[in-house]
Design a protein around this motif. Sequence first.
Motif, PDB file in Angstrom:
ATOM      1  N   TYR A 396       0.845  -1.200   0.000  1.00 44.55           N
ATOM      2  CA  TYR A 396       0.000   0.000   0.000  1.00 44.55           C
ATOM      3  C   TYR A 396       0.876   1.244   0.000  1.00 44.55           C
ATOM      4  O   TYR A 396       1.833   1.346   0.782  1.00 44.55           O
ATOM      5  CB  TYR A 396      -0.906   0.001   1.232  1.00 44.55           C
ATOM      6  CG  TYR A 396      -1.792   1.218   1.340  1.00 44.55           C
ATOM      7  CD1 TYR A 396      -2.923   1.340   0.534  1.00 44.55           C
ATOM      8  CD2 TYR A 396      -1.493   2.239   2.240  1.00 44.55           C
ATOM      9  CE1 TYR A 396      -3.739   2.463   0.628  1.00 44.55           C
ATOM     10  CE2 TYR A 396      -2.307   3.362   2.351  1.00 44.55           C
ATOM     11  CZ  TYR A 396      -3.428   3.474   1.539  1.00 44.55           C
ATOM     12  OH  TYR A 396      -4.229   4.589   1.626  1.00 44.55           O
ATOM     13  N   GLN A 401      -2.284   6.192  -2.124  1.00 42.71           N
ATOM     14  CA  GLN A 401      -3.421   5.361  -1.751  1.00 42.71           C
ATOM     15  C   GLN A 401      -3.767   4.308  -2.810  1.00 42.71           C
ATOM     16  O   GLN A 401      -4.937   3.954  -3.002  1.00 42.71           O
ATOM     17  CB  GLN A 401      -4.672   6.219  -1.465  1.00 42.71           C
ATOM     18  CG  GLN A 401      -4.581   7.068  -0.213  1.00 42.71           C
ATOM     19  CD  GLN A 401      -3.734   8.316  -0.428  1.00 42.71           C
ATOM     20  OE1 GLN A 401      -4.024   9.103  -1.342  1.00 42.71           O
ATOM     21  NE2 GLN A 401      -2.740   8.529   0.399  1.00 42.71           N
ATOM     22  N   SER A 403      -2.806   0.253  -4.211  1.00 37.20           N
ATOM     23  CA  SER A 403      -2.381  -0.952  -3.507  1.00 37.20           C
ATOM     24  C   SER A 403      -2.436  -2.179  -4.413  1.00 37.20           C
ATOM     25  O   SER A 403      -3.063  -2.180  -5.478  1.00 37.20           O
ATOM     26  CB  SER A 403      -3.290  -1.203  -2.295  1.00 37.20           C
ATOM     27  OG  SER A 403      -4.626  -1.439  -2.712  1.00 37.20           O
TER      28      SER A 403
END
Length: 451
Positions: A396, A401, A403
């Motif tokens: 991550y 943000q 992942s």
Amino acid sequence: MQCSLGEPCHGGVEVNFHPLLSASTLLVALSSHSIHAAMELSGTWEHEWAVSTRHLDSNKFESLIKPRMDLELAETWQLTAIGRIRLDALDHTGPAASKPDNYSSINGPWVNNAHAEIGLREFYLDADIGGNYWRLGKQQVVWGEADGMKLLDVVNPQSFREFILDDFDDSRIPLWMLNVEIPVLTDGSLQLLWIPDTTYHESAEAGTTWEITSPGLVPQAPPGVQVQLLDAELPGDWWQDSEVGMRYSAFISGWDFSVNYLYHYQDFAVLYTHPQANGSVLVAPEYERNHLLGGTMSNVFGDFTLRAELAYNSDTFHVSPDITGNGIAETGEFASVLGLDWQGLDDTFISAQWFQSHLLNYQSATVREQTEHRLSLLYKREFLNQTWEFEALGLYSLNHQDSSLQLKLKYLIQSNLELWVGADLFQGDSDQLFGQFDEQDRMTFGLKLGF
């Protein structure tokens, strides 16, 4: 990571060698031994089927066969040969070329296209002379112990035909090299590497499933501007373009630690851009040198293991939108990973890691941020008498943000036969490292047979 003579270890092999013995001396010494060849043949067959979760179409139906021969030439001499045969009924991962241009003249598969690959993967001679050890030939060397991403594990280049989804064992590209390790004092050793093989990363080709498109990694031309991409010219002088490395490792007061140095070419070609008089842009890839200095340390505290890995790169190259300045920003980089492993429950392993990368001479035009942070979490659990194993690895980015999540459930039918079902899932914006594959989520089904 240490391995005994001729014994494979996770992700590759590292063996010891005497530093003063030349290749010709090896052959002379070998010929003086009475050869009592003892041969062992083994191998694995692995088959994997991947299905897109978005479109429910197959994008991989691949068999990977790896035959292996271990030949004991004398009491302390052993020759190992490992082949690889890849057969894929589909053509979504490439390559289109019979031999991608990342391979040197002495490396690369004999047959290589979207449906098949046949080649000699590893071929090396192990020798133990006077308590010192050599490994001479085509091989893998593993530095560092980070999960999912690499800091120090850059001795061997990597194939990105399937991004970072392959096991590192399979995605590393073995190199022809001399690998020497010398015991130092009681608990230390010095490893020396000489690598004349100028082979670099293999990227996913344009139009394939795992083509890299993130603007942080690939220069983006302004709308309406024509781009001409030249072929990368590999450094080709086996002597002047050789890479060298050394690592000192020891165990002191409960701590395993190492100090690493590698003088090498960056394995990704730098994509320099050159505006032309007619308004088009010429992209000329070049390979650039770098000094890597780093180290590792780890210690066990009850059920916990604390790990750290540090790396300083003297020269790294990052995409800049300023094409008048060659479209590249050059800077040094300091990177680290801090890991904490826990084995407090039977048959359970949990590992958390924090990756950090900081550019030292940051230029505001650089596409990536000056400091980037990523987290990882690895969970492994064996159950029902170790016949089942579940593994999950998540990565991550705190900055963006986005992942990735890799899941696998394996069933051990016999000691040499396992089945599995898995999933590779991505999330995030399309211009980020993981998010660029947000539409490439897939389910996998496979088996592995040892013979």
